[in-house]
Design an enzyme around this catalytic site. Structure first.
Site: not given
Length: 706
Positions: A86-87, A137, A141, A235
């Site tokens: 993620d991210d 995603h 965020h 991540h």
């Protein structure tokens, strides 16, 4: 008071300025929206929990389809690991994670943040090129469950456009930010996922690597029990991911030795690919979005640089002013110790056009001066209110009245200079009142033969109202601190029209008062410096003048001053290559005026827009600390300036309000003046309406004080 041809002032530039500031605010807002990105798995927003989701969702697998009548939850097959990140994409850690996956012959699913996709589209293309898959995603965020429906749609649509522009494909997978395992879902989460129309991918195992718990802890968190399959949450962005990279190099060989395979989510479940071809409209929209986002980021960087430069220049200016003020005090003490008691004949020239409200007080204050060898010449420039008759009826000794057809203030001053008999000429506005010792103090500097002109100390008489107090502070803080600095640096660019003294031969040597600029006092002072004479400042020579009493009058006065000053700067621009006093003008005063009187005021409206942006997107405590810190610095400076001028500190209370209204008006004056100059328009003389407040405050006492 002039024969300048008047044209209609340009108006379209105000519309353009407004549009420009609106675009700037929109760009900064977009940048603030984009850069307000979070990271990790901590829940955003309120800590108030929502209701629990249905057991069919929370008790099933991590891969959810909620677009049908019943939720469908799936889990990964045995001995199958779907690594998810993620991210990202992150320019530092995403490439290192991709390298680790390639070393270990593993594929993964990357849930990317749309705004970061626009910043690093090449990394998204690399992800697909190396056999991995993409999911959304959100764009910033954002916690979808805590957003209104339109904002949820916007977050997902913008992300799709960003991915489409970067890769030509659209995603079908979604991992909502701040999510983890299905059991943590709330009813609001489920509503948001159902609205998205995408396949939601949560996790079986959350490594919490965003907390950086250490490589062994990350490896333990990613290791399933027995032979179970799992979706593992990790991540590749949002912070330092060195532990995640190191954990991959330990985790992947260890699990492979236990018979595990590593696949994407879609491959592991045996479903259709997670991305599909994007339509042309989505790709074009994504390219436009990327351009706007990157442009907004560039504008924000430029604004940050401009704000930093303005702050540094402002602090440097203040430091120089304060140092020069101290030096000037020492110089003044030396001058007074050598006071030669100059007693040369003086001619005071008063140009007057419809000055009936103040002229009597002006002339009386001159003839009651303590200076012995004095004549007063009032040049009536075609007044229609009986100004000349009023002066003649006073029958004051040593006062002459000269009448002429209206030709403008410079012509009136030159007429008076032709009739003057004194060795020294003092030029005075028709609304100005002198103290008895003003002329004596004003001419003492001529004991130095190198001095060709002397500036007096102008003070605002009508300061009872708020606008008058603001101008009083401006005169004391800005004008008089600047004059002390100019005196020390030997580059005084302006002797105010209200009070200035000249040697007769210097005045006529430069051709008298120029008529081709609107700031004739600045033009004349610069001409004196070009002729090789020094110009100094005498703070004890006090003149009380009537300042504009309304914003409209203030605008017209400052518009003429600013436009005329730019004319004079352009006229004398070649002094940058000169020596002596002229060179000091060209290399010290002109750059100073260009930066602080023209350049910084031009960008000031943009700085104010940046402040509005800061109110929304920057921490309120930091913004308040910065504003109050600067205000305190200004108040201390103002207090010191008032102390130097022996003024009361009372008007300081109006300083915060001055920053909200008065400052913006002065900036807009500069904008209007620059536009007028660029378009080549000629500006007519704007005469201020006199109310007689200066005369009422000063008369009839011989030693006036407000």
């Amino acid at each position: 008071m002039s024969r300048h041809v008047a044209r209609r002032d340009p108006r379209a530039h105000w519309l353009l300025l407004g549009l420009g500031l609106a675009v700037l605010l929109a760009a900064l807002t977009l940048n603030g929206y984009v850069t307000g990105l979070g990271g990790g798995s901590g829940r955003a927003g309120s800590d108030v929990p929502a209701g629990p989701a249905a057991a069919a969702v929370t008790g099933g697998g991590p891969v959810l389809r909620l677009d049908g009548d019943r939720p469908v939850a799936r889990t990964m097959p045995a001995r199958t690991i779907a690594l998810t990140f993620d991210d990202g994409p992150d320019p530092v850690w995403t490439p290192r994670i991709l390298d680790a996956l390639r070393r270990n012959h593993a594929h993964a699913t990357f849930f990317v943040v749309g705004a970061r996709v626009n910043e690093h589209p090449e990394l998204v293309r690399r992800i697909l090129a190396e056999g991995h898959e993409l999911g959304s995603h959100t764009y910033t965020h954002a916690d979808l469950a805590r957003l209104p429906g339109w904002r949820q749609d916007l977050e997902l649509d913008l992300t799709s456009k960003a991915i489409s522009a970067a890769t030509g494909r659209r995603e079908t997978l979604l991992r909502p930010p701040y999510s983890s395992v299905p059991s943590a879902l709330t009813a609001d989460d489920v509503t948001a996922l159902r609205r998205s129309g995408r396949i939601a991918v949560l996790a079986d195992l959350d490594t919490r690597d965003w907390e950086r718990p250490g490589v062994p802890a990350i490896v333990r968190g990613a290791t399933p029990a027995g032979a179970r399959g799992a979706v593992v949450l990790m991540h590749d962005g949002g912070g330092n991911r060195a532990e995640t990279v190191a954990a991959l190099d330990r985790l992947l060989p260890a699990l492979r030795d236990r018979g595990y395979r590593f696949s994407t989510v879609s491959e592991g479940l045996g479903t259709a690919p997670a991305t599909v071809p994007a339509p042309a409209g989505a790709r074009l929209g994504g390219l436009a979005l990327r351009s706007v986002q990157l442009g907004a980021a560039a504008i924000a960087r430029v604004m940050t640089v401009l704000l930093t430069i303005a702050l540094v220049l402002g602090l440097a200016r203040l430091a120089v002013q304060l140092v020069c003020a101290r030096v000037h005090l020492r110089q003044v003490r030396r001058r007074r110790a050598l006071d030669a008691r100059v007693g040369l004949p003086v001619s005071v020239i008063v140009p007057a056009y419809n000055e009936a409200a103040n002229i009597a007080a002006t002339v009386r204050s001159l003839v009651t001066s303590a200076y012995p060898r004095l004549e007063v010449i009032v040049v009536d420039d075609g007044s229609t209110d009986g100004t000349a008759d009023l002066v003649e009826r006073l029958r004051l000794p040593g006062v002459r009245v000269i009448r002429q057809a209206n030709a403008g203030k410079p012509a009136a001053l030159n007429t008076g200079a032709r009739y003057a008999r004194g060795r020294l000429l003092i030029l005075v506005d028709g609304d100005t009142v002198f103290q008895p010792d003003t002329i004596h103090h004003l001419v003492q500097g001529f004991a130095d033969p190198a001095v060709g002109a002397i500036s007096g100390n102008t003070k605002v008489a009508n300061r009872r109202r708020l606008l008058g107090r603001w101008q009083h502070l401006e005169y004391v803080i800005g004008f008089n601190l600047d004059r002390r600095m100019y005196d020390v640096l030997g580059c005084m660019p302006t002797i105010p029209g209200a009070i200035g003294a000249f040697r007769r031969e210097v005045f006529h040597g430069v051709g008298g008062v120029p008529t081709d600029t609107l700031a004739e006092d600045t033009d004349l002072t610069m001409a004196v410096l070009r002729a090789g004479s020094r110009v100094v400042y005498e703070e004890r020579a006090i003149a009380w003048t009537e300042a504009p009493g309304s914003l409209r009058q203030l605008w017209r006065q400052r518009y003429r001053w600013c436009y005329g000053t730019m004319q004079a700067m352009w006229k004398h621009r070649r002094t940058v290559r000169s020596g002596g006093p002229a060179g000091k003008l060209g290399r010290r005063a002109l750059p100073y005026l260009a930066v602080f009187q023209v350049g910084l005021p031009l960008v000031a409206p943009a700085v104010d827009v940046y402040a509005v942006y800061g109110l929304v997107f920057l921490p309120g405590s930091q913004l308040a600390a910065a504003w109050f810190g600067l205000l305190a610095l200004q108040a201390l400076t103002a207090g010191y300036a008032l102390h130097l001028d022996r003024e009361r500190y009372g008007p300081l209370w109006s300083l915060p309000f001055q920053q909200v209204v008065y400052r913006q008006l002065m900036y807009l004056v500069v904008v209007q003046s620059v536009v007028t100059a660029l378009l080549g328009n000629r500006l007519r003389w704007h005469r201020m309406v006199r109310t007689g407040e200066a005369a009422a405050l000063i008369a009839p006492g011989p030693a006036p004080r407000p």
